[in-house]
Design a protein around this motif. Structure first.
Motif, PDB file in Angstrom:
ATOM      1  N   VAL A 113       0.896  -1.339  -0.142  1.00  0.00           N
ATOM      2  CA  VAL A 113       0.153   0.187   0.016  1.00  0.00           C
ATOM      3  C   VAL A 113       0.882   1.177   0.025  1.00  0.00           C
ATOM      4  CG1 VAL A 113      -2.039   1.074   1.232  1.00  0.00           C
ATOM      5  CG2 VAL A 113      -1.822  -1.140   1.407  1.00  0.00           C
ATOM      6  N   PHE A 114       0.735   2.144  -0.896  1.00  0.00           N
ATOM      7  CA  PHE A 114       1.636   3.341  -0.922  1.00  0.00           C
ATOM      8  C   PHE A 114       1.077   4.314  -0.114  1.00  0.00           C
ATOM      9  CE2 PHE A 114       2.232   1.641  -5.297  1.00  0.00           C
ATOM     10  CZ  PHE A 114       3.464   2.439  -5.662  1.00  0.00           C
ATOM     11  N   SER A 115       1.857   5.214   0.343  1.00  0.00           N
ATOM     12  CA  SER A 115       1.433   6.299   1.358  1.00  0.00           C
ATOM     13  C   SER A 115       0.984   7.346   0.739  1.00  0.00           C
ATOM     14  CB  SER A 115       2.681   6.760   2.083  1.00  0.00           C
ATOM     15  OG  SER A 115       3.437   7.487   1.189  1.00  0.00           O
ATOM     16  N   GLU A 116       0.051   8.000   1.390  1.00  0.00           N
ATOM     17  CA  GLU A 116      -0.959   9.139   0.779  1.00  0.00           C
ATOM     18  C   GLU A 116       0.165  10.179   0.239  1.00  0.00           C
ATOM     19  OE1 GLU A 116      -3.957   9.536   0.469  1.00  0.00           O
ATOM     20  OE2 GLU A 116      -4.878   8.091   1.997  1.00  0.00           O
ATOM     21  N   GLU A 117       1.464  10.597   0.906  1.00  0.00           N
ATOM     22  CA  GLU A 117       2.284  11.419   0.321  1.00  0.00           C
ATOM     23  C   GLU A 117       2.857  10.922  -1.124  1.00  0.00           C
ATOM     24  OE1 GLU A 117       6.715  13.067   1.325  1.00  0.00           O
ATOM     25  OE2 GLU A 117       5.984  11.661   2.770  1.00  0.00           O
ATOM     26  N   ASN A 118       3.141   9.553  -1.279  1.00  0.00           N
ATOM     27  CA  ASN A 118       3.780   9.190  -2.448  1.00  0.00           C
ATOM     28  C   ASN A 118       2.695   9.137  -3.547  1.00  0.00           C
ATOM     29  OD1 ASN A 118       6.295   9.053  -1.353  1.00  0.00           O
ATOM     30  ND2 ASN A 118       6.234   6.839  -1.305  1.00  0.00           N
ATOM     31  N   GLU A 133      -7.151  23.951 -10.793  1.00  0.00           N
ATOM     32  CA  GLU A 133      -6.069  24.797 -10.190  1.00  0.00           C
ATOM     33  C   GLU A 133      -4.551  24.692 -10.388  1.00  0.00           C
ATOM     34  OE1 GLU A 133      -9.491  23.154  -6.958  1.00  0.00           O
ATOM     35  OE2 GLU A 133      -8.058  22.597  -8.707  1.00  0.00           O
ATOM     36  N   ASN A 134      -3.706  25.392  -9.887  1.00  0.00           N
ATOM     37  CA  ASN A 134      -2.453  25.406 -10.508  1.00  0.00           C
ATOM     38  C   ASN A 134      -1.745  24.204  -9.866  1.00  0.00           C
ATOM     39  OD1 ASN A 134      -1.898  26.258  -7.739  1.00  0.00           O
ATOM     40  ND2 ASN A 134      -1.632  28.255  -8.226  1.00  0.00           N
ATOM     41  N   THR A 135      -2.096  23.339  -8.980  1.00  0.00           N
ATOM     42  CA  THR A 135      -1.555  22.043  -8.519  1.00  0.00           C
ATOM     43  C   THR A 135      -2.341  20.821  -8.898  1.00  0.00           C
ATOM     44  OG1 THR A 135      -2.901  22.314  -6.426  1.00  0.00           O
ATOM     45  CG2 THR A 135      -0.524  23.198  -6.550  1.00  0.00           C
ATOM     46  N   ARG A 136      -3.301  21.097  -9.944  1.00  0.00           N
ATOM     47  CA  ARG A 136      -4.315  19.989 -10.148  1.00  0.00           C
ATOM     48  C   ARG A 136      -3.910  19.493 -11.668  1.00  0.00           C
ATOM     49  NH1 ARG A 136      -8.419  17.829  -7.279  1.00  0.00           N
ATOM     50  NH2 ARG A 136      -9.373  20.113  -6.816  1.00  0.00           N
ATOM     51  N   TYR A 137      -3.480  18.118 -11.353  1.00  0.00           N
ATOM     52  CA  TYR A 137      -3.167  17.134 -12.706  1.00  0.00           C
ATOM     53  C   TYR A 137      -2.332  17.922 -13.562  1.00  0.00           C
ATOM     54  CZ  TYR A 137      -7.299  14.558 -10.966  1.00  0.00           C
ATOM     55  OH  TYR A 137      -8.219  13.922 -10.485  1.00  0.00           O
ATOM     56  N   GLY A 138      -2.491  18.304 -14.718  1.00  0.00           N
ATOM     57  CA  GLY A 138      -1.560  18.676 -15.831  1.00  0.00           C
ATOM     58  C   GLY A 138      -1.385  20.168 -15.502  1.00  0.00           C
ATOM     59  N   ALA A 139      -2.391  20.873 -14.929  1.00  0.00           N
ATOM     60  CA  ALA A 139      -1.964  22.370 -14.435  1.00  0.00           C
ATOM     61  C   ALA A 139      -0.852  22.575 -13.966  1.00  0.00           C
ATOM     62  CB  ALA A 139      -3.267  22.806 -13.922  1.00  0.00           C
ATOM     63  N   GLU A 140      -0.414  21.577 -13.234  1.00  0.00           N
ATOM     64  CA  GLU A 140       0.894  21.739 -12.432  1.00  0.00           C
ATOM     65  C   GLU A 140       2.008  21.705 -13.482  1.00  0.00           C
ATOM     66  OE1 GLU A 140       3.222  20.272  -8.423  1.00  0.00           O
ATOM     67  OE2 GLU A 140       1.650  19.005  -9.171  1.00  0.00           O
ATOM     68  N   VAL A 141       2.029  20.678 -14.203  1.00  0.00           N
ATOM     69  CA  VAL A 141       3.160  20.424 -15.296  1.00  0.00           C
ATOM     70  C   VAL A 141       3.037  21.760 -16.217  1.00  0.00           C
ATOM     71  CG1 VAL A 141       3.862  19.244 -17.247  1.00  0.00           C
ATOM     72  CG2 VAL A 141       2.818  18.002 -15.112  1.00  0.00           C
ATOM     73  N   LEU A 142       2.132  22.409 -16.450  1.00  0.00           N
ATOM     74  CA  LEU A 142       1.648  23.498 -17.403  1.00  0.00           C
ATOM     75  C   LEU A 142       2.554  24.778 -16.911  1.00  0.00           C
ATOM     76  CD1 LEU A 142       0.305  24.592 -19.784  1.00  0.00           C
ATOM     77  CD2 LEU A 142      -1.333  25.531 -18.361  1.00  0.00           C
ATOM     78  N   ALA A 202      -6.213  23.768  -3.820  1.00  0.00           N
ATOM     79  CA  ALA A 202      -6.836  22.610  -4.305  1.00  0.00           C
ATOM     80  C   ALA A 202      -7.358  21.655  -3.457  1.00  0.00           C
ATOM     81  CB  ALA A 202      -6.097  21.997  -5.600  1.00  0.00           C
ATOM     82  N   GLU A 203      -8.423  21.361  -3.121  1.00  0.00           N
ATOM     83  CA  GLU A 203      -8.803  20.288  -2.033  1.00  0.00           C
ATOM     84  C   GLU A 203      -8.779  18.950  -2.609  1.00  0.00           C
ATOM     85  OE1 GLU A 203     -12.528  21.575  -0.512  1.00  0.00           O
ATOM     86  OE2 GLU A 203     -11.831  23.422   0.281  1.00  0.00           O
ATOM     87  N   ALA A 204      -8.741  17.850  -1.960  1.00  0.00           N
ATOM     88  CA  ALA A 204      -8.821  16.553  -2.459  1.00  0.00           C
ATOM     89  C   ALA A 204     -10.170  16.232  -3.339  1.00  0.00           C
ATOM     90  CB  ALA A 204      -8.758  15.477  -1.390  1.00  0.00           C
ATOM     91  N   GLN A 205     -11.240  16.655  -2.898  1.00  0.00           N
ATOM     92  CA  GLN A 205     -12.368  16.736  -3.747  1.00  0.00           C
ATOM     93  C   GLN A 205     -12.541  17.752  -4.434  1.00  0.00           C
ATOM     94  OE1 GLN A 205     -15.992  15.941  -1.443  1.00  0.00           O
ATOM     95  NE2 GLN A 205     -17.307  16.502  -3.269  1.00  0.00           N
ATOM     96  N   TRP A 206     -12.801  17.401  -5.731  1.00  0.00           N
ATOM     97  CA  TRP A 206     -12.720  18.622  -7.064  1.00  0.00           C
ATOM     98  C   TRP A 206     -13.932  18.888  -6.991  1.00  0.00           C
ATOM     99  CZ3 TRP A 206     -10.815  17.557 -12.582  1.00  0.00           C
ATOM    100  CH2 TRP A 206     -10.495  18.805 -13.282  1.00  0.00           C
ATOM    101  N   ASN A 207     -14.352  20.287  -6.532  1.00  0.00           N
ATOM    102  CA  ASN A 207     -15.784  20.814  -6.805  1.00  0.00           C
ATOM    103  C   ASN A 207     -15.987  21.511  -8.036  1.00  0.00           C
ATOM    104  OD1 ASN A 207     -16.522  19.841  -4.107  1.00  0.00           O
ATOM    105  ND2 ASN A 207     -15.339  21.493  -3.314  1.00  0.00           N
ATOM    106  N   PRO A 208     -17.027  21.278  -8.619  1.00  0.00           N
ATOM    107  CA  PRO A 208     -17.533  22.276  -9.771  1.00  0.00           C
ATOM    108  C   PRO A 208     -17.870  23.797  -9.715  1.00  0.00           C
ATOM    109  CG  PRO A 208     -19.540  21.192  -9.001  1.00  0.00           C
ATOM    110  CD  PRO A 208     -18.338  20.640  -8.242  1.00  0.00           C
TER     111      PRO A 208
END
Length: 322
Positions: free
Chosen positions: A147-152, A214-223, A241-247
């Motif tokens: 089981v991976f850690s939440e951090e990793n 948000e600037n840390t969400r998925y590919g936006a952080e790479v962008l 950004a929160e863990a739950q992605w709200n519309p």
């Protein structure tokens, strides 16, 4: 005459010694090779004990029949193929189908009966919270379970590095990250030349709802981080950004000030028609300047992974450097 016979016998003796020595060398080499092969065979069957989020687990050095739902990206990046692939109903990770097409599906929450039927040799969970349909002990009774850690799990680079350690493929993981960094560096230079300081944003339409990266969400952080693309003020001012992605409400989306917008949605998505008929959306700079680009392959945009982010870089570069 006697002397000639003596020389002949001496020559034959030398040849016999040489042939015998050669045969002995071949036998020694063959013995060493067989010994080396046996040692390699023993090494390949060696087990390793690793510490993970749930304690310790002993796994083979070269595990086979790996079951790793939603971890297929780092797995495939390291040249491995899982025994079954993550799914929600008929939905799978579309962007990985060139590598995974034809593999059986397994439900995202890994039901115990389905897990047993796949006869895994190693089970990997992305985090403790991914244990939805059974206890750790129940999965461990089926196969060694890590089981991976939440951090990793929340950092795709750490996740890939950890996957390399689990599979004994640390060098492959390092190379995959090095190749990604090289791709990002090249793309950064191309984008700087093509759009300069113009800003870019990602928006995802699902059903009748809209989600802003948000600037840390998925590919936006790479962008923004790896490619150095300018963030619009709208993105800068979003809450963390929160863990739950709200519309986001359509009226709020109408404040988007990005010069370029990647609109991620499948053809026929209800939200596309809503945006088409929305005066607030139609008045945004990107729409007015015809710089909204609809992306019809949503799966790699909304996941973290070295393959997914590499595809995002390719799409962004291809679109903005034409």
């Amino acid at each position: 005459m006697l002397r000639s016979k003596s020389l002949l016998l001496f020559s034959l003796l030398i040849m016999l010694i040489a042939v015998t020595a050669c045969n002995n060398n071949e036998d020694t080499t063959s013995s060493e090779e067989n010994s080396s092969d046996e040692n390699q065979g023993e090494q390949s069957n060696e087990e390793r004990t690793l510490t993970h989020e749930m304690g310790e687990v002993t796994i083979p050095s070269n595990p086979e029949r790996i079951l790793a739902p939603y971890l297929e990206d780092p797995l495939v990046a390291l040249g491995e193929q899982p025994v079954a692939q993550w799914s929600i109903g008929d939905t799978v990770l579309d962007y990985l189908q060139p590598q995974l097409e034809g593999l059986p599906k397994i439900a995202w929450d890994l039901p115990l009966e389905q897990t047993i039927n796949q006869d895994p040799g190693l089970i990997l969970f992305s985090s403790p919270s991914a244990l939805q349909n059974g206890t750790y002990e129940e999965y461990s009774d089926i196969a060694p379970t890590y089981v991976f850690s939440e951090e990793n799990s929340s950092d795709w680079r750490k996740q890939l590095t950890q996957m390399g350690e689990i599979l004994g493929k640390q060098k492959e993981a390092e190379q995959a990250l090095a190749d990604f960094d090289q791709k990002a560096k090249k793309a950064k230079a191309s984008l700087k030349e093509s759009i300069g300081d113009e800003s870019v944003a990602f928006v995802w339409s699902s059903g009748e709802q809209f989600y802003v990266f948000e600037n840390t969400r998925y590919g936006a952080e790479v962008l923004y981080n790896d490619l150095g693309v300018t963030q619009p003020e709208f993105i800068k001012n979003l809450p963390e950004a929160e863990a739950q992605w709200n519309p986001i409400a359509l009226e709020k989306l109408g404040q988007m000030d990005a010069d370029h917008v990647f609109l991620i949605a499948q053809d026929g998505e209800a939200g596309l028609e809503i945006l088409k008929n929305s005066s607030v959306w139609q008045s945004t700079p990107a729409v007015e300047n015809d710089q909204v680009y609809q992306m019809n392959e949503p799966s790699h945009w909304t996941i973290d992974g070295v393959i997914a982010h590499g595809m995002t870089i390719d799409k962004v570069t291809e679109t903005l450097t034409q």
